[in-house]
Structures are given as structure tokens and as C-alpha cells.
Design a protein around this motif. Structure first.
Motif, PDB file in Angstrom:
ATOM      1  N   ARG A   1       2.708  -3.730   4.253  1.00 20.80           N
ATOM      2  CA  ARG A   1       2.136  -3.419   5.566  1.00 20.80           C
ATOM      3  C   ARG A   1       1.175  -4.535   5.964  1.00 20.80           C
TER       4      ARG A   1
ATOM      5  N   MET B   1     -10.882  -4.659   1.706  1.00 17.06           N
ATOM      6  CA  MET B   1      -9.985  -3.708   2.361  1.00 17.06           C
ATOM      7  C   MET B   1     -10.504  -2.292   2.115  1.00 17.06           C
TER       8      MET B   1
ATOM      9  N   VAL C   1      -2.056  -5.475   7.300  1.00 18.99           N
ATOM     10  CA  VAL C   1      -3.354  -4.824   7.456  1.00 18.99           C
ATOM     11  C   VAL C   1      -4.266  -5.782   8.211  1.00 18.99           C
TER      12      VAL C   1
ATOM     13  N   GLY D   1      -9.866   2.034   3.557  1.00 14.12           N
ATOM     14  CA  GLY D   1      -8.851   2.887   4.164  1.00 14.12           C
ATOM     15  C   GLY D   1      -9.236   4.335   4.130  1.00 14.12           C
TER      16      GLY D   1
ATOM     17  N   THR E   1       0.838  -1.197   0.000  1.00 16.51           N
ATOM     18  CA  THR E   1       0.000   0.000   0.000  1.00 16.51           C
ATOM     19  C   THR E   1       0.875   1.250   0.000  1.00 16.51           C
TER      20      THR E   1
ATOM     21  N   ARG F   1      -4.290   4.872   6.257  1.00 14.83           N
ATOM     22  CA  ARG F   1      -4.515   3.757   7.178  1.00 14.83           C
ATOM     23  C   ARG F   1      -5.502   2.805   6.511  1.00 14.83           C
ATOM     24  N   TYR F   2      -5.205   1.527   6.585  1.00 15.62           N
ATOM     25  CA  TYR F   2      -6.040   0.526   5.936  1.00 15.62           C
ATOM     26  C   TYR F   2      -6.526  -0.507   6.940  1.00 15.62           C
TER      27      TYR F   2
END
Length: 157
Positions: free
Chosen positions: A111, A95, A113, A97, A62, A67-68
Motif C-alpha cells: 500500500r 508510520m 502510505v 495507523g 501492511t 489506515r496508515y
């Protein structure tokens, strides 16, 4: 009376390792597309002061600015006839975000998540395995939370 007590103790000593090794008999194998994750916690002096956090998610590439999180919910299910609990994530949702503007030239980052919402805390219990069923592409992580021994008085008011 002493003979029956002695026999009971001998049976307990002989069969305890067998019963401990067979504690997974209550937990069925994972269905197709799912994975069964098993965590055996070490014994602690004061397990009442501890909580175990289950953290489920996936590593995704990402941007670094937003922020996810994933949709989905962990379900607690009692295993009939055993009284043990298993935890199930049936589906990792889409997902989502935040929508902060990110530099399109900025490099993407890997990242981990996780599911959205509050931390999923359960009782720390070293006597039984913690068993989580999740889709095969989901990673299950964990951490221990510990309460401090000191307390504070809340003021009236």
C-alpha cells in the motif's frame, strides 16, 4: 528605435530556449540522502482554476484492515535571488495507523502510505518547474484538482 526593437526581439527568440532550459539553475542539487524531483506541467487554458496536489509517501507492506500514515511536513522555501519556490520534505516521520483488530492469517498488502493531514495543494503554474526535495526512499506523486465553473449561493440563516 525600430532597430533596437528588432534586436530585442531577435535576442528574445534566440535566448528563450536557453533561458527555459536553464530554469533549473536556481534549484541546487539534492543533498546527500535526498533526491530532487522535477515536474514540468503542460500549459492549460485556465490555470487559475487548477491546483496541483503533492503526495509524498512510501509503498509499505501492511494489513488491509487499518489506515496508515507517516509523520512529516512539506516546507515551502523561496530561493533567494530568484523568487522561485521549492518544496522540501526533510524527514519522513514514523508510520502510525489505526488500531483495528486484523486477522493475523490475512495476507499483507502493498500500500502507498502518505503523509498525514490535509492534501498539500499548490498553484498550477506551467511556466516554472515544480521542484520537490525528499529523502531518497520517498516517492513523490501528484494529481491535478480542478474547480467547477458553476458556483452556488449560500442561503442566509
Amino acid at each position: 528605435m525600430k532597430t533596437s526593437l528588432r534586436a530585442a526581439l531577435i535576442c528574445l527568440l534566440i535566448f528563450s530556449p536557453v533561458l527555459a532550459a536553464d530554469d533549473m539553475a536556481a534549484f541546487p542539487p539534492a543533498e546527500q540522502g535526498m533526491t530532487r524531483h522535477v515536474l514540468r506541467l503542460p500549459a492549460q487554458a485556465d490555470e487559475h482554476a487548477l491546483r496541483l496536489e503533492l503526495i509524498l509517501g512510501r509503498t509499505v507492506r501492511t494489513d488491509a484492515a487499518n489506515r496508515y500514515f507517516f509523520g512529516g511536513a512539506i516546507e515551502e522555501e523561496a530561493i533567494p535571488g530568484w523568487g522561485y519556490t521549492r518544496y522540501i520534505l526533510r524527514k519522513l516521520g514514523p508510520m502510525a495507523g489505526t488500531l483495528m483488530a486484523a486477522d493475523p492469517a490475512a495476507p499483507k498488502v502493498d500500500r502507498f502510505v502518505t503523509l498525514s493531514g490535509e492534501p498539500y495543494l499548490i498553484r498550477y503554474n506551467s511556466r516554472l518547474p515544480v521542484v520537490v526535495y525528499a529523502p531518497s526512499d520517498v516517492e513523490v506523486r501528484w494529481r491535478v484538482w480542478e474547480a467547477r465553473p458553476e458556483t452556488q449561493v449560500m442561503p442566509e440563516g
